[in-house]
Motif scaffolding. Sequence first.
Motif, PDB file in Angstrom:
ATOM      1  N   HIS A 130      24.612  66.721  70.030  1.00  0.00           N
ATOM      2  CA  HIS A 130      25.553  67.065  71.430  1.00  0.00           C
ATOM      3  C   HIS A 130      26.103  68.187  71.258  1.00  0.00           C
ATOM      4  O   HIS A 130      26.889  68.643  70.352  1.00  0.00           O
ATOM      5  CB  HIS A 130      26.700  65.983  71.577  1.00  0.00           C
ATOM      6  N   THR A 131      25.608  69.484  71.778  1.00  0.00           N
ATOM      7  CA  THR A 131      26.040  70.878  71.750  1.00  0.00           C
ATOM      8  C   THR A 131      25.979  71.587  72.973  1.00  0.00           C
ATOM      9  O   THR A 131      25.293  71.250  74.045  1.00  0.00           O
ATOM     10  CB  THR A 131      25.229  71.536  70.588  1.00  0.00           C
ATOM     11  N   LYS A 132      26.589  72.774  73.006  1.00  0.00           N
ATOM     12  CA  LYS A 132      26.809  73.305  74.504  1.00  0.00           C
ATOM     13  C   LYS A 132      25.617  74.342  74.222  1.00  0.00           C
ATOM     14  O   LYS A 132      24.881  74.402  75.364  1.00  0.00           O
ATOM     15  CB  LYS A 132      28.131  74.267  74.476  1.00  0.00           C
ATOM     16  N   ASP A 173      23.421  72.062  77.099  1.00  0.00           N
ATOM     17  CA  ASP A 173      23.588  72.895  78.333  1.00  0.00           C
ATOM     18  C   ASP A 173      22.626  74.053  78.371  1.00  0.00           C
ATOM     19  O   ASP A 173      21.963  74.234  79.358  1.00  0.00           O
ATOM     20  CB  ASP A 173      25.068  73.660  78.421  1.00  0.00           C
ATOM     21  N   ASP A 222      19.784  63.264  68.533  1.00  0.00           N
ATOM     22  CA  ASP A 222      21.031  62.965  68.930  1.00  0.00           C
ATOM     23  C   ASP A 222      22.020  63.693  68.521  1.00  0.00           C
ATOM     24  O   ASP A 222      23.069  63.668  68.044  1.00  0.00           O
ATOM     25  CB  ASP A 222      21.371  61.436  68.096  1.00  0.00           C
ATOM     26  N   GLY A 265      18.964  65.318  72.553  1.00  0.00           N
ATOM     27  CA  GLY A 265      20.282  65.116  72.691  1.00  0.00           C
ATOM     28  C   GLY A 265      20.802  65.749  74.015  1.00  0.00           C
ATOM     29  O   GLY A 265      19.936  65.726  75.079  1.00  0.00           O
ATOM     30  N   ILE A 266      21.961  65.969  73.762  1.00  0.00           N
ATOM     31  CA  ILE A 266      22.791  66.568  75.249  1.00  0.00           C
ATOM     32  C   ILE A 266      22.905  68.150  74.858  1.00  0.00           C
ATOM     33  O   ILE A 266      23.801  68.599  74.044  1.00  0.00           O
ATOM     34  CB  ILE A 266      23.788  65.846  75.375  1.00  0.00           C
ATOM     35  N   LYS A 285      27.722  66.363  66.482  1.00  0.00           N
ATOM     36  CA  LYS A 285      28.373  67.031  67.509  1.00  0.00           C
ATOM     37  C   LYS A 285      28.829  68.490  67.339  1.00  0.00           C
ATOM     38  O   LYS A 285      29.678  68.470  66.541  1.00  0.00           O
ATOM     39  CB  LYS A 285      29.332  66.267  68.372  1.00  0.00           C
ATOM     40  N   ASN A 287      18.920  64.627  77.265  1.00  0.00           N
ATOM     41  CA  ASN A 287      19.352  63.489  77.886  1.00  0.00           C
ATOM     42  C   ASN A 287      20.221  63.578  78.940  1.00  0.00           C
ATOM     43  O   ASN A 287      20.449  62.606  79.803  1.00  0.00           O
ATOM     44  CB  ASN A 287      20.103  62.535  76.820  1.00  0.00           C
ATOM     45  N   GLU A 288      20.684  64.747  79.277  1.00  0.00           N
ATOM     46  CA  GLU A 288      21.470  64.982  80.561  1.00  0.00           C
ATOM     47  C   GLU A 288      20.892  66.395  81.099  1.00  0.00           C
ATOM     48  O   GLU A 288      20.123  67.215  80.376  1.00  0.00           O
ATOM     49  CB  GLU A 288      23.086  65.416  80.232  1.00  0.00           C
ATOM     50  N   LYS A 308      30.833  67.078  62.700  1.00  0.00           N
ATOM     51  CA  LYS A 308      31.420  67.299  64.113  1.00  0.00           C
ATOM     52  C   LYS A 308      31.873  68.582  63.967  1.00  0.00           C
ATOM     53  O   LYS A 308      32.867  68.795  62.799  1.00  0.00           O
ATOM     54  CB  LYS A 308      32.599  66.174  64.668  1.00  0.00           C
TER      55      LYS A 308
END
Length: 358
Positions: free
Chosen positions: A248-250, A268, A246, A265-266, A228, A284-285, A208
Motif C-alpha cells: 500500500h503506497t501513494k 495512486d 500486497d 497492491g493499492i 505500507k 486493487n483500488e 511500515k
Amino acid sequence: MKNKIPRATLVIWGIIVAIVIVMATVNIPRIILYQICTVNSMFYSVLYWITFYIMGVAIAHIEIKEENIQQDISVIHLNWVSGDVQVKKSSNNQIRIVQKGSQDYPQEQLFSTKIDGDTLYIEDTRGYGINMFGFQKQENTDLVLYLPEKEYQQLNGNFVSANVTVDTCNTDHLYLKTISGTIFVEKGKCDSIELNTTSGDISVNHIKTDESLKMVSVSGAVIATESKVENDTYAYSASGNININDLHTKNMKCETISSSIQTEGIFDNVTFSTTYGLVECTANEPLNQLTVTTVSGDFHGMIPKENGFTATYHTVSGTFESEFETIQDNHMFIYGDKNGMFEFNTSSGSVTLSALPL
C-alpha cells in the motif's frame, strides 16, 4: 591430436580435492593448516589457497567477543566485511554486540566500538584489503547486534561480502548498503528506508514507513510483501526481477533493464520502465496515474472495473487490447469517467488491460 592430461596430474588434484573436503568436514583449525602449509612446498601452498580463498571452507563459529553498551544511543553506524550480520531485539535495556568466528580468530582483528554523544560506531577492524585479484577474501566472521526496544534516529550500515538481516527495526532512518550480499528487513516501522546492494537480493516484509522506501540492486531480485509506505516507493534492479505484493503506497516507481516486474497492491500513481522485461500490475483500488515505458516488453494491467481512464498509447509495432469498452480517438482510448490518466510508450511491446475479478 588432443593433448591428454597426465594421469599423475589427475591423481594429485584428486588428492587435493579429497583433502579439502575432509578439512571442511572435520573442521581443522586454520592456524594448524597454516602451520602445515608453511613448509616450503608448492603443493601445500596451493592447498591452502584453494581451501580458504577459493572454496571458503566453513569453520565452526563460536562467540569470540561480546560487548554491552549501557549508554543511551540514538544513532548507530556499522561497518562490516565478510560474514553474516543480524540486527535483533534485545531482551533487556542494553545494546549487546556479539561477534562469532573460529576459535583461533586473531584478537587484533576483533570489532571495535566508539561512542560520541548518542552515536555508536561499530567497526570491523580488518578493513577491506586489496590483492592482485581485487578485494582480498577474508575469513568469515559474523556479527549479531541486539537493540533494546526503543525508537532510534538512524541505523546506517556499510558492508562488503556480507548478508544482512534486520528483525523488528524501529528507527527514523534505516540505510543499508552492501557490496556482494543480500539484505532482508522484516517487521519494522521507520520514517524512511534505503537499501542498496551491488550483487544480491533485497527483500522487505511487514514494513511500515511514514515517508519512503527505496530498494536498489544492480544484480539481484527486489522483493516487497505486506508493507505500507505512506508516500514514495522506488524499486530498481538492472538484471533481477522485481516482485511486489500486497503493498500500500501513494507513489510507486519500478525500473529494470532486462527482467520482469510484477506488482500487486493499492497505489495512486505508478511508473514502470523496462527495456525487455514483462510488466504486470494488479491494482486493487482505482489508479489515478499510470505511466509505462518499454522498448519491447509487454504490459499486462488489471484494474477495478469502476476505474475510468484516458489511455494514450504510442508504439511502432505493438498492440493495445482492453476488456473495457473504450472509445478510441487516434492514439487515445477512453473509458468511463476517464479520471485515470494512463500513458504507454513502447517500440514493439503490447498493452493489455483487464478488469479485476469481483
